[in-house]
Design an enzyme around this catalytic site. Structure first.
Site, PDB file in Angstrom:
ATOM      1  CE1 TYR A   7      45.848  26.144  40.068  1.00  9.09           C
ATOM      2  CE2 TYR A   7      48.160  25.600  39.829  1.00  9.09           C
ATOM      3  CZ  TYR A   7      47.130  26.151  40.555  1.00  9.09           C
ATOM      4  OH  TYR A   7      47.394  26.731  41.763  1.00  9.09           O
ATOM      5  CG  HIS A  31      45.215  23.088  45.211  1.00  9.79           C
ATOM      6  ND1 HIS A  31      45.285  22.883  43.854  1.00  9.79           N
ATOM      7  CD2 HIS A  31      45.053  24.429  45.366  1.00  9.79           C
ATOM      8  CE1 HIS A  31      45.168  24.040  43.222  1.00  9.79           C
ATOM      9  NE2 HIS A  31      45.005  24.990  44.120  1.00  9.79           N
TER      10      HIS A  31
HETATM   11  P1  NAD Z   1      48.773  36.199  38.738  1.00  8.44           P
HETATM   12  O1  NAD Z   1      48.426  37.294  39.679  1.00  8.44           O
HETATM   13  O2  NAD Z   1      50.183  35.766  38.668  1.00  8.44           O
HETATM   14  O3  NAD Z   1      48.201  36.618  37.304  1.00  8.44           O
HETATM   15  C1  NAD Z   1      48.385  35.760  36.204  1.00  8.44           C
HETATM   16  C2  NAD Z   1      47.835  36.423  34.941  1.00  8.44           C
HETATM   17  O4  NAD Z   1      48.651  37.544  34.624  1.00  8.44           O
HETATM   18  C3  NAD Z   1      47.888  35.516  33.723  1.00  8.44           C
HETATM   19  O5  NAD Z   1      46.830  35.848  32.859  1.00  8.44           O
HETATM   20  C4  NAD Z   1      49.219  35.879  33.084  1.00  8.44           C
HETATM   21  O6  NAD Z   1      49.243  35.593  31.704  1.00  8.44           O
HETATM   22  C5  NAD Z   1      49.236  37.364  33.328  1.00  8.44           C
HETATM   23  N1  NAD Z   1      50.594  37.929  33.334  1.00  8.44           N
HETATM   24  C6  NAD Z   1      51.733  37.406  33.838  1.00  8.44           C
HETATM   25  N2  NAD Z   1      52.770  38.239  33.635  1.00  8.44           N
HETATM   26  C7  NAD Z   1      52.269  39.331  33.006  1.00  8.44           C
HETATM   27  C8  NAD Z   1      52.831  40.526  32.522  1.00  8.44           C
HETATM   28  N3  NAD Z   1      54.129  40.794  32.667  1.00  8.44           N
HETATM   29  N4  NAD Z   1      52.014  41.423  31.923  1.00  8.44           N
HETATM   30  C9  NAD Z   1      50.686  41.189  31.778  1.00  8.44           C
HETATM   31  N5  NAD Z   1      50.098  40.061  32.215  1.00  8.44           N
HETATM   32  C10 NAD Z   1      50.868  39.143  32.814  1.00  8.44           C
HETATM   33  O7  NAD Z   1      47.817  34.972  39.148  1.00  8.44           O
HETATM   34  P2  NAD Z   1      47.952  33.392  39.150  1.00  8.44           P
HETATM   35  O8  NAD Z   1      48.460  32.851  37.876  1.00  8.44           O
HETATM   36  O9  NAD Z   1      46.650  32.902  39.669  1.00  8.44           O
HETATM   37  O10 NAD Z   1      49.009  33.095  40.310  1.00  8.44           O
HETATM   38  C11 NAD Z   1      50.323  32.721  40.059  1.00  8.44           C
HETATM   39  C12 NAD Z   1      50.598  31.277  40.426  1.00  8.44           C
HETATM   40  O11 NAD Z   1      50.466  31.082  41.833  1.00  8.44           O
HETATM   41  C13 NAD Z   1      49.635  30.242  39.804  1.00  8.44           C
HETATM   42  O12 NAD Z   1      49.982  29.958  38.467  1.00  8.44           O
HETATM   43  C14 NAD Z   1      49.815  29.085  40.761  1.00  8.44           C
HETATM   44  O13 NAD Z   1      51.017  28.410  40.450  1.00  8.44           O
HETATM   45  C15 NAD Z   1      49.961  29.796  42.099  1.00  8.44           C
HETATM   46  N6  NAD Z   1      48.647  29.904  42.808  1.00  8.44           N
HETATM   47  C16 NAD Z   1      48.330  28.950  43.720  1.00  8.44           C
HETATM   48  C17 NAD Z   1      47.102  28.996  44.369  1.00  8.44           C
HETATM   49  C18 NAD Z   1      46.751  27.913  45.350  1.00  8.44           C
HETATM   50  O14 NAD Z   1      47.546  27.032  45.588  1.00  8.44           O
HETATM   51  N7  NAD Z   1      45.603  27.945  45.963  1.00  8.44           N
HETATM   52  C19 NAD Z   1      46.179  30.004  44.088  1.00  8.44           C
HETATM   53  C20 NAD Z   1      46.545  30.990  43.176  1.00  8.44           C
HETATM   54  C21 NAD Z   1      47.781  30.929  42.547  1.00  8.44           C
END
Ligand code: NAD
Length: 310
Positions: free
Chosen positions: A56, A119
């Site tokens: 990230y 990952h």
């Molecule tokens: P998400 O679906 O959580 O969306 C995140 C986006 O939504 C960001 O732009 C954030 O600023 C915004 N957001 C958050 N809260 C909000 C709100 N209340 N109103 C409007 N916008 C909002 O997607 P993500 O960040 O990809 O997934 C969450 C976490 O899961 C990642 O940060 C990571 O830690 C994990 N993840 C892991 C993998 C993997 O291991 N392969 C893949 C995807 C995500």
């Protein structure tokens, strides 16, 4: 805050988890003061599960999370990852896993993590992940540097195949359980439950699709899925509700996963995440959302090696 046990581990994690990828500026540019405020406020409010990766922001998110958690490390359950180091940079060899993890520890300013995850394993080869990557991670566990180990990825088929061959403590998948898709519940969740593996659900907003701002340009979902996300936003707005909160509430209600990781980088979004914990969503709204989503329900996209896709 509600806490749930992560499978057969001793980790009790908050149902609302702090996804730290946005700290690496993967969705937009962030400022130090807002990042630190988001992390400090989350910890103060009882969010104890933090997930990050060297991928990230190409190490930025880990370094920034480490900085923000200074003095608070013992209050959180800290998860990071190994094996993915760039958009198309993967190395699941034991040598890189071990050396890369030492770098992660330095950036995170700690001498151990609670969970170390391989990952996006569908980008590797099953045999290497099973015979080399996970055994190397177990050795790090034996050395006390990682309390538990797990795997993450998009392909449910691949995750089940790997966890069927070698024991893991947790599985994280993303964009497989939210208002647009629920297929995690059909294949991965029963498998995880049967084997006592902790399940983590990531990306409740479908990586930004179910938000007013909409998906980032790099988002891999087909246009029809993005459009459905915006229809969900419109339905919620008509009722004076925030779609992101509704989407998060839907995931928090899912008992199959120990925690839902939402991407956070501002105090405002942490506040809205906490608000979702209190939100009541009318069944009528969920029915209307199900109707607009129906034509694209459970639509997936290709990820990783085609041989492993599913
Ligand atoms: P998400 O679906 O959580 O969306 C995140 C986006 O939504 C960001 O732009 C954030 O600023 C915004 N957001 C958050 N809260 C909000 C709100 N209340 N109103 C409007 N916008 C909002 O997607 P993500 O960040 O990809 O997934 C969450 C976490 O899961 C990642 O940060 C990571 O830690 C994990 N993840 C892991 C993998 C993997 O291991 N392969 C893949 C995807 C995500």
């Amino acid at each position: 805050m509600e806490y749930r046990q992560l499978g057969g581990t001793e980790l009790k994690i908050s149902v609302l988890g702090f996804g730290a990828s946005p700290l690496g500026d993967v969705f937009r540019k962030t400022e130090p003061a807002e990042r630190n405020a988001a992390v400090h406020f989350a910890v103060d409010q009882g969010i104890n599960f933090f997930d990050v990766s060297p991928y990230y922001g190409l190490t930025l998110a880990e370094a920034r999370l480490g900085e923000a958690l200074a003095g608070r490390r013992e209050k959180v359950v800290l998860a990071t990852k190994c094996g993915r180091y760039g958009g198309s940079e993967f190395d699941f060899s034991a040598k890189t896993i071990t050396a890369g993890f030492e770098e992660s520890l330095k950036r995170l300013r700690t001498d151990y993590v609670d969970l170390l995850q391989a990952h996006d394993v569908e980008f590797g080869h099953v045999q290497q992940v099973v015979e080399e990557t996970l055994p190397a991670m177990r050795r790090l566990q034996e050395q006390g540097k990682a309390r538990y180990i797990g795997i993450t990825g998009y392909s449910l088929k691949n995750l089940v195949e790997i966890a069927g061959k070698v024991k893991v403590d947790s599985i994280l998948s993303y964009c497989r359980y939210n208002l647009l898709i629920t297929d995690m519940d059909r294949s991965l969740a029963p498998f995880a439950k049967k084997h006592g593996i902790g399940l983590i659900n990531a990306s409740p907003l479908h990586m930004g699709i179910i938000t007013e701002r909409g998906a980032p340009e790099w988002h891999p979902a087909p246009q029809a899925v993005r459009d459905a996300g915006q229809q969900i936003v419109a339905l919620c707005t008509e009722r004076g509700l925030d779609a992101a909160e509704v989407a998060l509430r839907f995931c928090l209600d899912y008992a199959g996963a120990a925690s839902t990781l939402v991407g956070l980088s501002s105090r405002g979004h942490v506040e809205r995440g906490l608000k979702a914990l209190e939100l009541k969503v009318e069944p009528e709204l969920l029915r209307e959302i199900a109707e607009v989503v129906a034509p694209v329900k459970d639509v997936t996209w290709a990820s990783g090696l085609e041989e492993n896709y599913g």
